[in-house]
Motif scaffolding. Structure first.
Motif, PDB file in Angstrom:
ATOM      1  N   ALA A 276       0.817  -1.218   0.000  1.00 45.78           N
ATOM      2  CA  ALA A 276       0.000   0.000   0.000  1.00 45.78           C
ATOM      3  C   ALA A 276       0.851   1.269   0.000  1.00 45.78           C
ATOM      4  N   THR A 277       2.120   1.134  -0.324  1.00 50.66           N
ATOM      5  CA  THR A 277       3.067   2.254  -0.327  1.00 50.66           C
ATOM      6  C   THR A 277       3.003   3.037  -1.641  1.00 50.66           C
ATOM      7  N   ASP A 278       3.737   4.135  -1.695  1.00 52.26           N
ATOM      8  CA  ASP A 278       3.816   4.929  -2.918  1.00 52.26           C
ATOM      9  C   ASP A 278       4.323   4.070  -4.082  1.00 52.26           C
ATOM     10  N   GLY A 279       5.318   3.222  -3.816  1.00 52.58           N
ATOM     11  CA  GLY A 279       5.857   2.353  -4.866  1.00 52.58           C
ATOM     12  C   GLY A 279       4.872   1.326  -5.374  1.00 52.58           C
ATOM     13  N   GLY A 280       3.826   1.056  -4.592  1.00 55.44           N
ATOM     14  CA  GLY A 280       2.801   0.106  -5.021  1.00 55.44           C
ATOM     15  C   GLY A 280       1.630   0.746  -5.748  1.00 55.44           C
ATOM     16  N   THR A 281       1.463   2.072  -5.577  1.00 56.56           N
ATOM     17  CA  THR A 281       0.228   2.715  -6.055  1.00 56.56           C
ATOM     18  C   THR A 281       0.414   3.933  -6.955  1.00 56.56           C
ATOM     19  N   HIS A 282       1.632   4.475  -7.028  1.00 58.44           N
ATOM     20  CA  HIS A 282       1.834   5.720  -7.785  1.00 58.44           C
ATOM     21  C   HIS A 282       1.962   5.381  -9.273  1.00 58.44           C
ATOM     22  N   ALA A 283       0.940   5.727 -10.023  1.00 53.49           N
ATOM     23  CA  ALA A 283       0.849   5.352 -11.437  1.00 53.49           C
ATOM     24  C   ALA A 283       1.098   6.565 -12.339  1.00 53.49           C
ATOM     25  N   GLN A 375      -1.630  14.907  -1.644  1.00 50.92           N
ATOM     26  CA  GLN A 375      -0.292  14.931  -2.243  1.00 50.92           C
ATOM     27  C   GLN A 375       0.814  14.845  -1.184  1.00 50.92           C
ATOM     28  N   GLU A 376       0.545  15.341   0.035  1.00 48.83           N
ATOM     29  CA  GLU A 376       1.608  15.442   1.045  1.00 48.83           C
ATOM     30  C   GLU A 376       1.508  14.430   2.184  1.00 48.83           C
ATOM     31  N   TYR A 377       0.278  13.975   2.488  1.00 47.08           N
ATOM     32  CA  TYR A 377       0.104  13.134   3.679  1.00 47.08           C
ATOM     33  C   TYR A 377      -0.806  11.941   3.392  1.00 47.08           C
ATOM     34  N   LYS A 378      -0.665  10.931   4.251  1.00 45.39           N
ATOM     35  CA  LYS A 378      -1.425   9.689   4.086  1.00 45.39           C
ATOM     36  C   LYS A 378      -1.815   9.165   5.470  1.00 45.39           C
ATOM     37  N   LEU A 379      -3.117   8.942   5.669  1.00 47.30           N
ATOM     38  CA  LEU A 379      -3.635   8.482   6.964  1.00 47.30           C
ATOM     39  C   LEU A 379      -4.316   7.131   6.810  1.00 47.30           C
ATOM     40  N   TYR A 380      -3.821   6.140   7.547  1.00 47.96           N
ATOM     41  CA  TYR A 380      -4.468   4.828   7.575  1.00 47.96           C
ATOM     42  C   TYR A 380      -5.627   4.843   8.562  1.00 47.96           C
ATOM     43  N   ARG A 381      -6.554   3.902   8.385  1.00 47.18           N
ATOM     44  CA  ARG A 381      -7.719   3.858   9.264  1.00 47.18           C
ATOM     45  C   ARG A 381      -7.326   3.545  10.715  1.00 47.18           C
ATOM     46  N   ASP A 382      -6.159   2.936  10.911  1.00 43.60           N
ATOM     47  CA  ASP A 382      -5.716   2.656  12.287  1.00 43.60           C
ATOM     48  C   ASP A 382      -5.131   3.885  12.982  1.00 43.60           C
ATOM     49  N   LEU A 385      -0.312   8.212  10.594  1.00 47.77           N
ATOM     50  CA  LEU A 385      -0.157   9.245   9.561  1.00 47.77           C
ATOM     51  C   LEU A 385       1.297   9.297   9.106  1.00 47.77           C
ATOM     52  N   TYR A 386       1.495   9.403   7.794  1.00 47.15           N
ATOM     53  CA  TYR A 386       2.842   9.537   7.242  1.00 47.15           C
ATOM     54  C   TYR A 386       2.881  10.714   6.274  1.00 47.15           C
ATOM     55  N   ALA A 387       4.053  11.275   6.093  1.00 52.95           N
ATOM     56  CA  ALA A 387       4.289  12.169   4.955  1.00 52.95           C
ATOM     57  C   ALA A 387       4.483  11.295   3.729  1.00 52.95           C
ATOM     58  N   THR A 388       3.913  11.678   2.587  1.00 54.12           N
ATOM     59  CA  THR A 388       4.082  10.855   1.384  1.00 54.12           C
ATOM     60  C   THR A 388       5.539  10.840   0.920  1.00 54.12           C
ATOM     61  N   SER A 389       6.330  11.838   1.346  1.00 55.02           N
ATOM     62  CA  SER A 389       7.760  11.834   1.006  1.00 55.02           C
ATOM     63  C   SER A 389       8.511  10.725   1.748  1.00 55.02           C
ATOM     64  N   ASP A 390       7.906  10.184   2.797  1.00 62.43           N
ATOM     65  CA  ASP A 390       8.467   9.044   3.535  1.00 62.43           C
ATOM     66  C   ASP A 390       8.088   7.780   2.760  1.00 62.43           C
ATOM     67  N   ARG A 391       8.847   7.523   1.700  1.00 62.78           N
ATOM     68  CA  ARG A 391       8.460   6.536   0.691  1.00 62.78           C
ATOM     69  C   ARG A 391       8.157   5.148   1.254  1.00 62.78           C
ATOM     70  N   HIS A 392       8.936   4.729   2.246  1.00 65.18           N
ATOM     71  CA  HIS A 392       8.724   3.389   2.808  1.00 65.18           C
ATOM     72  C   HIS A 392       8.002   3.426   4.155  1.00 65.18           C
TER      73      HIS A 392
END
Length: 423
Positions: A276-283, A375-382, A385-392
């Motif tokens: 579910a990371t950027d490397g898995g979903t960024h198209a 574009q900048e942040y990602k929040l899981y339901r649990d 929260l991560y910054a999207t720049s934190d690739r892994h």
């Protein structure tokens, strides 16, 4: 009256055709126009330069959820059944376009007929099809491929290469329907594993399955061959006077295969398909239509696969199905206008690859991965929260320390709360 009869006036009245191409297992960083100096994609780079390129398009992390989402305009939390299944009660963009009077075709990879609820191409509004991973066919997709064309298994030999058969099928379809509006969907078999040589690869000794260098070399050739297939379709449009009347859309269904490690800038990146990371979903997302989509259009707006149906409807004037849809059209942005950009995208993912759920899996079998992002942040339901720049996704962001981070958490939590729960 004379003005109305002019060719230009006639061209404006003619509905636009659409060709939607989606490669298999290929992240945005596998393309020159997205910053790769390792992979070559000259035709796609040219389409991006002479059309529109979106920097923030997101697929699902793996095949079926992406395909179901892109075809129905609905998020997986509403309609995901199982891997390899597109629920037969869903309305696809094929049916939408057929009802709008378009000739419709699908070629490439199907894999949506599994289980009791699965769908076949004619159920999904396609007049004609040429497909791998379809009932009646076998497993080979590249050399000596097993391909069903309109109910018949094609006779092929070891000299036949599947991607050529699919591309030639669509070339025939375009030429046959050049006097009427058409919609072609090309979910490519390229560039998914296995990684055999292409017709354009340098001949030489085949590597073993474990020879990573050989696999990566062939994968790079396959990426270039996918690019060549796109070029052949564009050349067909040109030859038939359809180039300015046809919107070409190119994207991919998920990240690069996990067995591959490839250079990007100063890094070595490992494929992250199914994560579910950027490397898995960024198209990648490239849209081209000379004279309509201004050259050099670059958008940093968010795009989600549920947006494709609404966008195709706006391009063509087709009527959207009367069901709850999750997408919105990004066609205004393709035209250089502001449009109605998303503030967030929502993702529901039930992985075939259970390891993907180790970090944030919840719900059914502890495997549901749900998140919202911008574009900048990602929040899981649990709540992580991560910054999207934190690739892994190694450094979760704590609440109460930064106003911008807290504002993003609030926005994305609202997004999560606005969507239904599964089950």
């Amino acid at each position: 009256t004379l003005l109305l009869c002019s060719p230009l006036a006639h061209a404006k009245e003619t509905p636009l055709n659409v060709i939607l191409i989606m490669a298999d297992d290929s992240a945005a960083d596998n393309y020159g126009c997205y910053g790769s100096s390792f992979f070559q994609s000259p035709r796609l780079d040219s389409l991006a330069k002479s059309g529109a390129k979106f920097n923030h398009c997101y697929s699902e992390p793996v095949c079926t959820p992406s395909r179901v989402k892109i075809m129905t305009g609905r998020d997986g939390i509403r309609n995901y059944v199982a891997f390899g299944t597109l629920d037969r009660d869903e309305t696809t963009f094929g049916t939408m376009m057929m009802k709008a009077g378009y000739a419709t075709a699908v070629a490439g990879k199907w894999q949506l007929h599994g289980g009791e609820r699965g769908s076949l191409a004619p159920d999904c509004g396609f007049d004609t099809y040429c497909l791998w991973n379809y009932p009646g066919g076998g497993r080979s997709r590249y050399w000596n491929p097993s391909i069903m064309r309109d109910g018949k298994l094609l006779e092929t030999t070891e000299k036949d290469y599947g991607p050529d058969i699919f591309t030639n099928f669509l070339i025939e379809f375009i030429e046959k329907n050049k006097e009427r509006p058409f919609f072609a969907y090309y979910p490519m078999v390229l560039v998914h594993s296995p990684f055999p040589k292409t017709p354009d690869s340098n001949p030489g000794k085949e590597g073993t399955r474990n020879n990573k260098g050989e696999a990566l070399r062939n994968f790079r050739d396959m990426t270039l061959y996918a690019d060549k297939c796109v070029g052949k379709l564009v050349d067909t449009l040109e030859k038939n006077g359809l180039r300015e009347r046809t919107v070409v859309i190119y994207t991919t269904d998920n990240g690069t295969g996990r067995s591959l490690t490839y250079p990007f800038g100063n890094e070595q990146r490992k494929g992250e398909k199914a994560y579910a990371t950027d490397g898995g979903t960024h198209a990648p997302l490239i849209i081209n239509c000379p004279g309509t989509v201004p050259a050099g259009t670059i958008s940093n707006d968010l795009v989600d696969f549920s947006d494709m149906m609404a966008t195709i409807a706006e391009i063509t004037g087709a009527k959207l199905p009367a069901v709850e849809l999750d997408g919105r059209s990004f066609w205004p942005q393709c035209l250089g206008n502001k449009g109605n950009p998303r503030k967030w995208i929502f993702q529901y993912y039930y992985p075939k690859f259970g390891t993907a759920a180790d970090a944030h899996g919840q719900g059914v079998n502890g495997l549901e991965i749900v998140w919202a992002q911008n574009q900048e942040y990602k929040l899981y339901r649990d709540g992580t929260l991560y910054a999207t720049s934190d690739r892994h996704e190694k450094s979760p962001l704590a609440p109460g320390k930064d106003n911008a981070v807290d504002a993003a958490r609030k926005l994305l939590q609202g997004a999560l709360d606005s969507m239904p729960k599964k089950g």
